[in-house]
Motif scaffolding. Structure first.
Motif, short mmCIF file in Angstrom:
data_model
loop_
_atom_site.label_atom_id
_atom_site.label_comp_id
_atom_site.label_asym_id
_atom_site.label_seq_id
_atom_site.Cartn_x
_atom_site.Cartn_y
_atom_site.Cartn_z
N GLY A 32 23.32 30.88 -18.44
CA GLY A 32 23.30 31.52 -17.12
C GLY A 32 22.30 30.87 -16.19
N VAL A 33 22.68 29.75 -15.60
CA VAL A 33 21.77 29.03 -14.70
C VAL A 33 22.32 29.11 -13.27
CG1 VAL A 33 20.86 26.77 -14.08
CG2 VAL A 33 20.95 27.45 -16.48
N ASP A 34 21.49 29.59 -12.36
CA ASP A 34 21.84 29.61 -10.94
C ASP A 34 20.87 28.70 -10.20
OD1 ASP A 34 23.88 31.99 -10.46
OD2 ASP A 34 22.44 32.61 -11.99
N LEU A 35 21.45 27.71 -9.54
CA LEU A 35 20.61 26.72 -8.86
C LEU A 35 21.16 26.45 -7.47
CD1 LEU A 35 19.98 23.65 -11.20
CD2 LEU A 35 18.27 25.04 -10.05
N ASP A 36 20.28 26.23 -6.52
CA ASP A 36 20.71 25.76 -5.20
C ASP A 36 19.85 24.56 -4.86
OD1 ASP A 36 22.64 27.87 -4.10
OD2 ASP A 36 20.98 29.05 -4.94
N ILE A 37 20.47 23.41 -4.72
CA ILE A 37 19.71 22.20 -4.42
C ILE A 37 20.12 21.67 -3.07
CG2 ILE A 37 19.22 19.85 -5.18
CD1 ILE A 37 19.63 20.85 -8.05
N LYS A 38 19.10 21.47 -2.23
CA LYS A 38 19.37 21.06 -0.85
C LYS A 38 19.52 19.55 -0.77
CE LYS A 38 16.87 24.69 1.58
NZ LYS A 38 15.47 24.88 1.19
N ARG A 39 20.22 19.14 0.26
CA ARG A 39 20.38 17.74 0.58
C ARG A 39 19.03 17.06 0.73
NH1 ARG A 39 25.04 16.12 1.47
NH2 ARG A 39 25.85 18.22 1.53
N GLY A 40 18.89 15.91 0.04
CA GLY A 40 17.67 15.13 0.22
C GLY A 40 16.50 15.56 -0.63
N ASN A 93 14.91 7.76 -2.43
CA ASN A 93 15.16 9.14 -2.01
C ASN A 93 14.80 9.32 -0.54
OD1 ASN A 93 13.04 11.86 -2.06
ND2 ASN A 93 15.24 12.20 -2.24
N GLU A 94 13.67 8.77 -0.14
CA GLU A 94 13.24 8.93 1.25
C GLU A 94 14.00 8.02 2.19
OE1 GLU A 94 9.02 8.45 0.91
OE2 GLU A 94 8.71 10.57 0.44
N GLU A 95 14.22 6.80 1.71
CA GLU A 95 14.88 5.78 2.53
C GLU A 95 16.33 6.13 2.83
OE1 GLU A 95 13.75 1.99 0.85
OE2 GLU A 95 15.85 1.37 1.06
N LYS A 96 17.06 6.59 1.82
CA LYS A 96 18.49 6.80 1.97
C LYS A 96 18.85 8.27 2.10
CE LYS A 96 19.57 2.67 -0.74
NZ LYS A 96 20.26 1.74 0.17
N GLY A 97 17.86 9.15 1.97
CA GLY A 97 18.13 10.57 2.08
C GLY A 97 18.99 11.11 0.96
N VAL A 98 19.00 10.40 -0.15
CA VAL A 98 19.82 10.81 -1.28
C VAL A 98 19.08 11.90 -2.07
CG1 VAL A 98 18.86 9.03 -2.78
CG2 VAL A 98 21.12 9.91 -3.23
N THR A 99 19.84 12.81 -2.62
CA THR A 99 19.25 13.86 -3.44
C THR A 99 19.04 13.33 -4.85
OG1 THR A 99 20.62 15.40 -2.19
CG2 THR A 99 19.58 16.25 -4.19
N VAL A 100 17.84 13.47 -5.37
CA VAL A 100 17.58 13.00 -6.74
C VAL A 100 17.34 14.20 -7.63
CG1 VAL A 100 16.03 11.66 -8.21
CG2 VAL A 100 16.58 10.85 -5.92
N ILE A 101 18.09 14.28 -8.73
CA ILE A 101 17.90 15.34 -9.71
C ILE A 101 17.63 14.67 -11.04
CG2 ILE A 101 18.92 17.35 -10.83
CD1 ILE A 101 20.87 17.47 -8.45
N SER A 102 16.45 14.93 -11.57
CA SER A 102 16.05 14.18 -12.74
C SER A 102 15.58 15.12 -13.84
CB SER A 102 14.93 13.22 -12.33
OG SER A 102 14.47 12.53 -13.43
N ALA A 103 16.22 15.03 -15.00
CA ALA A 103 15.74 15.76 -16.17
C ALA A 103 14.67 14.91 -16.81
CB ALA A 103 16.89 15.99 -17.15
N THR A 104 13.55 15.52 -17.15
CA THR A 104 12.45 14.68 -17.63
C THR A 104 11.41 15.45 -18.44
OG1 THR A 104 10.77 13.12 -16.92
CG2 THR A 104 11.13 15.01 -15.51
N HIS A 105 10.70 14.71 -19.27
CA HIS A 105 9.50 15.22 -19.94
C HIS A 105 8.26 14.72 -19.23
CE1 HIS A 105 11.20 16.83 -23.58
NE2 HIS A 105 11.86 15.73 -23.84
N ASP A 106 8.50 13.81 -18.29
CA ASP A 106 7.44 12.97 -17.78
C ASP A 106 6.66 13.68 -16.68
OD1 ASP A 106 5.91 10.91 -16.86
OD2 ASP A 106 7.52 9.43 -16.99
N LEU A 107 5.40 14.02 -16.97
CA LEU A 107 4.62 14.78 -15.99
C LEU A 107 4.35 13.97 -14.72
CD1 LEU A 107 2.15 16.55 -18.42
CD2 LEU A 107 4.01 17.59 -17.12
N LYS A 108 4.47 12.63 -14.80
CA LYS A 108 4.28 11.81 -13.61
C LYS A 108 5.31 12.15 -12.53
CE LYS A 108 4.56 7.71 -15.79
NZ LYS A 108 4.70 8.10 -17.19
#
Ligand SMILES: Nc1ncnc2c1ncn2[C@@H]1O[C@H](COP(=O)(O)OP(=O)(O)OP(=O)(O)O)[C@@H](O)[C@H]1O
Ligand SMILES: [Mg+2]
Lengths: 221, 277
Positions: free
Chosen positions: B52-60, B217-232
């Motif tokens: 049961g995951v509800d997500l809303d991700i905005k452009r960019g 992401n900033e240059e092209k206004g693309v939305t980035v969604i990244s699954a990660t363990h990486d705290l960086k």
């Protein structure tokens, strides 16, 4: 607002673009398949080698029977039974060898198939690519393999029973005493090798292509 | 070449009608999920990977999805990317319900709207860097000259202008991931989906890859969604979505993130590594 949406929509993909994507030209599939065959030449040679040997074996059995007939060997019941058994083995070894080689070669590329699906390849494109690849490999290997089997067994027969045997063999489409000649058997062997190659590649490729992309990507061998 | 069976001009028109406007940024949200559930069957046991995951991700937006191993990050990645079907619930990309798309439309979406980046790079081993980058353009029907030009431009952009004709095996992990990033951008997608893009990279290279994704992401206004363990990743993210056992545990806005200390330590480590070379 409605105006704005309409204006944006008009910048969307055109019908031509969609059609171009969907009916990816055959030449593109052909080029990618050809690259696969040539770049992985070592791997392709192993696969093709198996097809080559399988078809060569089958064809050599046919040639042996033809040579025996030409040498005037009496075809009594046990001899016929022995040749039938040899031909059956020929078919089986040919079939198992080819299916095994192509099954391996497709299965080790499940992950690539998954990747291609992520990049927007249609299932039909993936299947077509493997069809071309298997067809090309099958054709070359079966043509040369069949020829090798024919030549080697003819030479062997000539060595055993004298060169006169070669003159008496049925090289053409039909045999003198009815039945078919070596040309017909050659074409049969080549066709069998090619058809088996294509079927053995298409079935796993189609299975991989129709998997969910995530499952194809996850497959480890 | 004939049209494959099932596709008529009417059909192509229909695809355009359904995906065309959607692709052109009609809504504020690029990705929405509603009551998203995925259950795997392992023998007789049912594993609820997403519950049961509800997500809303905005452009960019630049979104990081974080959570312990097995929490469902990759499963969510597969659902959003249309790589697997949910057991229940829906994913909307540009307000189009993925469940409503047929095979052609789904291929279209994967080709044009989403760029995928994987932990294991997943480049095609027999192809050069340039061929890998142009492959999605082949699927999009881009003419050969344009493909090449754009491929070179993208590889230059990710810093591999001098590695165009190298095979993946001749490139380092970081370079392979750069090729994969260039490939993901091939058809100018509106979403980049990445599953642990830095998972196989060392600290310094990982940081460079994250930086590159942020720049794009900033240059092209693309939305980035990244699954990660990486705290960086936290540092560059607009929002961090923490998931645990297949549900969203909490969502943190960038402003509230308290990670500077952790990152400063890592920076120091990288510095040290760089100096000792
Ligand atoms: N194909 C599958 N079949 C069965 N169970 C699966 C499958 N894929 C994932 N799972 C299960 O679903 C749960 C979530 O897995 P998932 O791969 O999404 O985790 P993750 O958050 O990506 O973990 P990691 O950080 O280790 O990559 C796990 O319990 C896993 O065992
Ligand atoms: Mg994972």
């Amino acid at each position: 607002m409605a105006e704005a949406i309409k204006e944006r929509a008009s910048r969307g993909p055109t019908r031509g673009e969609i059609r171009k994507q969907i009916q990816l030209p055959l030449s593109e599939a052909f080029r990618i398949s050809w690259r696969y065959v040539t770049i992985r030449l070592g791997r392709s040679l192993i696969t093709a080698g198996t097809i080559f040997l399988s078809v060569a074996f089958l064809m050599s059995v046919f040639t042996m029977v033809a040579a025996a007939k030409a040498a005037g060997q009496e075809l009594d019941q046990p001899t016929i039974a022995r040749y039938t058994w040899l031909v059956t083995m020929g078919f089986l070894i040919c079939g198992v060898g080819i299916v095994n080689a192509l099954l391996m070669s497709v299965t080790e590329r499940f992950r690539e198939i998954g990747t291609m699906k992520c990049l927007g390849a249609l299932d039909s494109f993936i299947v077509r690519m493997f069809l071309i690849e298997a067809g090309l490999m099958g054709l070359f290997a079966a043509l040369t393999g069949g020829l090798a089997g024919l030549l080697l067994m003819s030479a062997w027969s000539a060595f055993r029973a004298g060169f006169s045997v070669l003159g008496k063999m049925d090289w053409g489409w039909t045999g003198q005493g009815g039945g078919y000649g070596l040309l017909a058997y050659y074409l049969l062997s080549v066709a069998l090798g090619m058809i088996l190659s294509v079927i053995a590649a298409i079935i796993p490729a189609w299975r991989a292509a129709s998997l969910q992309a995530a499952d194809a990507l996850r497959t480890e061998i | 070449m004939q049209m494959p069976e099932g596709l008529t001009p009417e059909k192509a028109e229909e695809i355009q009608e359904r995906l065309g406007p959607a692709l052109e940024q009609v809504s504020e949200y690029v990705v929405r999920t509603r009551n998203l559930r995925k259950t795997y069957q392992m023998g007789k046991v049912l594993v609820g990977a997403l519950r049961g995951v509800d997500l809303d991700i905005k452009r960019g937006e630049y979104i990081s999805i974080m959570g312990p191993s097995g929490s469902g990050k990759s499963t969510l990645f597969n659902m959003i990317g249309g790589l697997d079907k949910p057991t229940e619930g829906s994913v909307y990309i540009n307000e189009v319900d993925l469940a409503q798309l047929d095979a052609y439309e789904l291929a279209w979406l994967r080709c044009r709207t989403i760029g995928y980046i994987f932990q294991t790079f997943n480049l095609i081993p027999v192809m050069t860097a340039l061929e890998n980058v142009t492959l999605p353009m082949i699927f999009a029907g881009v003419p050969e000259d344009d493909r090449k030009e754009r491929g070179i431009e993208l590889l230059r952009r990710v810093g591999l202008g001098d590695r165009l004709h190298h095979k993946p095996a001749e490139l380092s992990g970081g370079q392979q991931q750069r090729v994969a990033i260039a490939r993901a951008f091939a058809n100018d997608p509106s979403i980049i989906l990445a599953d642990e893009p830095t998972g196989n990279l060392d600290l310094k290279t990982g940081k460079e890859i994250i930086g590159l994704l942020k720049e794009l992401n900033e240059e092209k206004g693309v939305t980035v969604i990244s699954a990660t363990h990486d705290l960086k990743m936290i540092d560059v993210s607009d929002r961090v979505i923490w998931i645990r056992d297949g549900v969203i545990a909490r969502i943190e806005e960038r402003s509230k993130l308290q990670v500077e200390a952790a990152l400063a330590v890592e920076d120091a480590l990288i510095e040290e590594g760089g100096n000792s070379q």
